[in-house]
Design an enzyme around this catalytic site. Structure first.
Site, PDB file in Angstrom:
ATOM      1  N   HIS A  96      13.772  -0.305   4.580  1.00  0.00           N
ATOM      2  CA  HIS A  96      12.605   0.476   4.144  1.00  0.00           C
ATOM      3  C   HIS A  96      11.360   0.003   4.886  1.00  0.00           C
ATOM      4  O   HIS A  96      11.203  -1.180   5.174  1.00  0.00           O
ATOM      5  CB  HIS A  96      12.386   0.399   2.631  1.00  0.00           C
ATOM      6  CG  HIS A  96      12.350  -0.991   2.086  1.00  0.00           C
ATOM      7  ND1 HIS A  96      13.487  -1.737   1.874  1.00  0.00           N
ATOM      8  CD2 HIS A  96      11.320  -1.778   1.704  1.00  0.00           C
ATOM      9  CE1 HIS A  96      13.168  -2.920   1.392  1.00  0.00           C
ATOM     10  NE2 HIS A  96      11.851  -2.977   1.282  1.00  0.00           N
ATOM     11  N   HIS A  98       7.312  -0.169   4.581  1.00  0.00           N
ATOM     12  CA  HIS A  98       6.177  -0.071   3.656  1.00  0.00           C
ATOM     13  C   HIS A  98       4.980   0.528   4.392  1.00  0.00           C
ATOM     14  O   HIS A  98       4.676   0.126   5.516  1.00  0.00           O
ATOM     15  CB  HIS A  98       5.727  -1.464   3.199  1.00  0.00           C
ATOM     16  CG  HIS A  98       6.704  -2.230   2.384  1.00  0.00           C
ATOM     17  ND1 HIS A  98       6.579  -2.380   1.028  1.00  0.00           N
ATOM     18  CD2 HIS A  98       7.823  -2.927   2.725  1.00  0.00           C
ATOM     19  CE1 HIS A  98       7.564  -3.148   0.566  1.00  0.00           C
ATOM     20  NE2 HIS A  98       8.337  -3.500   1.577  1.00  0.00           N
TER      21      HIS A  98
HETATM   22  P1  5GP Z   1      10.910  -5.660  -0.025  1.00  0.00           P
HETATM   23  O1  5GP Z   1      10.448  -6.992  -0.500  1.00  0.00           O
HETATM   24  O2  5GP Z   1      12.410  -5.503  -0.128  1.00  0.00           O
HETATM   25  O3  5GP Z   1      10.384  -5.318   1.338  1.00  0.00           O
HETATM   26  O4  5GP Z   1      10.230  -4.615  -0.995  1.00  0.00           O
HETATM   27  C1  5GP Z   1      10.930  -3.846  -1.940  1.00  0.00           C
HETATM   28  C2  5GP Z   1       9.935  -2.920  -2.601  1.00  0.00           C
HETATM   29  O5  5GP Z   1      10.658  -1.976  -3.368  1.00  0.00           O
HETATM   30  C3  5GP Z   1       8.964  -3.621  -3.556  1.00  0.00           C
HETATM   31  O6  5GP Z   1       7.629  -3.343  -3.148  1.00  0.00           O
HETATM   32  C4  5GP Z   1       9.312  -3.022  -4.910  1.00  0.00           C
HETATM   33  O7  5GP Z   1       8.181  -2.839  -5.747  1.00  0.00           O
HETATM   34  C5  5GP Z   1       9.964  -1.708  -4.542  1.00  0.00           C
HETATM   35  N1  5GP Z   1      10.945  -1.244  -5.515  1.00  0.00           N
HETATM   36  C6  5GP Z   1      11.961  -1.979  -6.051  1.00  0.00           C
HETATM   37  N2  5GP Z   1      12.695  -1.225  -6.909  1.00  0.00           N
HETATM   38  C7  5GP Z   1      12.110   0.008  -6.913  1.00  0.00           C
HETATM   39  C8  5GP Z   1      12.429   1.222  -7.612  1.00  0.00           C
HETATM   40  O8  5GP Z   1      13.367   1.316  -8.409  1.00  0.00           O
HETATM   41  N3  5GP Z   1      11.615   2.287  -7.386  1.00  0.00           N
HETATM   42  C9  5GP Z   1      10.560   2.223  -6.510  1.00  0.00           C
HETATM   43  N4  5GP Z   1       9.824   3.332  -6.365  1.00  0.00           N
HETATM   44  N5  5GP Z   1      10.245   1.093  -5.833  1.00  0.00           N
HETATM   45  C10 5GP Z   1      11.021   0.001  -6.026  1.00  0.00           C
END
Ligand code: 5GP
Ligand code: ZN
Length: 129
Positions: A96, A98
């Site tokens: 993903h 951001h």
């Molecule tokens: P990472 O640390 O993996 O780059 O970020 C994962 C992101 O996914 C976090 O900012 C977290 O808030 C978001 N996230 C985790 N679970 C969900 C979910 O069920 N729905 C949405 N919309 N965002 C999620």
């Protein structure tokens, strides 16, 4: 596969979707760092930057250009950071990207979490429609 983002793609859990095409889905982060914090994901499950193919990566980058404009126009943000975590710092193991808008705040720029400045994502979603 027990992947939360695959569940969003399959419609098993809800998300505030702001963009969708054949390859890519974008939705608001459930726990935003800033107002309009958006995640762009491939519809096919890729784990990280090593795993994803260049065609899908290009599709995600194209959507990032569109959404940058949308966030600027609809939310009036003053800058946008793009971030993609891998390994230890990656919480969700489905690739993903951001998009994190930032806003001028009188004398400072909001780049880290100020809880009092973060709106309910549902309110942000209404502005993006
Ligand atoms: P990472 O640390 O993996 O780059 O970020 C994962 C992101 O996914 C976090 O900012 C977290 O808030 C978001 N996230 C985790 N679970 C969900 C979910 O069920 N729905 C949405 N919309 N965002 C999620
Ligand atoms: Zn997945």
């Amino acid at each position: 596969m027990d992947c939360i983002f695959c569940k969003i793609i399959n419609g098993d859990i809800p998300a505030l979707k702001v963009y969708e095409d054949d390859l890519v889905l974008a939705f608001l982060d459930i726990n935003p760092d800033t107002n309009g914090h958006t995640l762009i994901i491939p519809k096919k499950h890729f784990t990280d930057l090593d795993d994803i193919d260049l065609n899908t990566l290009t599709a995600i980058n194209e959507v990032s250009k569109k959404l940058k404009k949308l966030l600027e126009e609809k939310l009036g943000c003053d800058g946008i950071s793009l971030l993609q975590n891998n390994g230890l710092v990656q919480e969700v193991k489905h690739y993903h990207l951001h998009l994190k808008p930032c806003y001028k705040d009188k004398n400072s720029i909001e780049t880290i979490k100020h809880h009092e400045l973060i709106s309910d994502p549902k309110e942000i979603y209404k502005k993006l429609k």
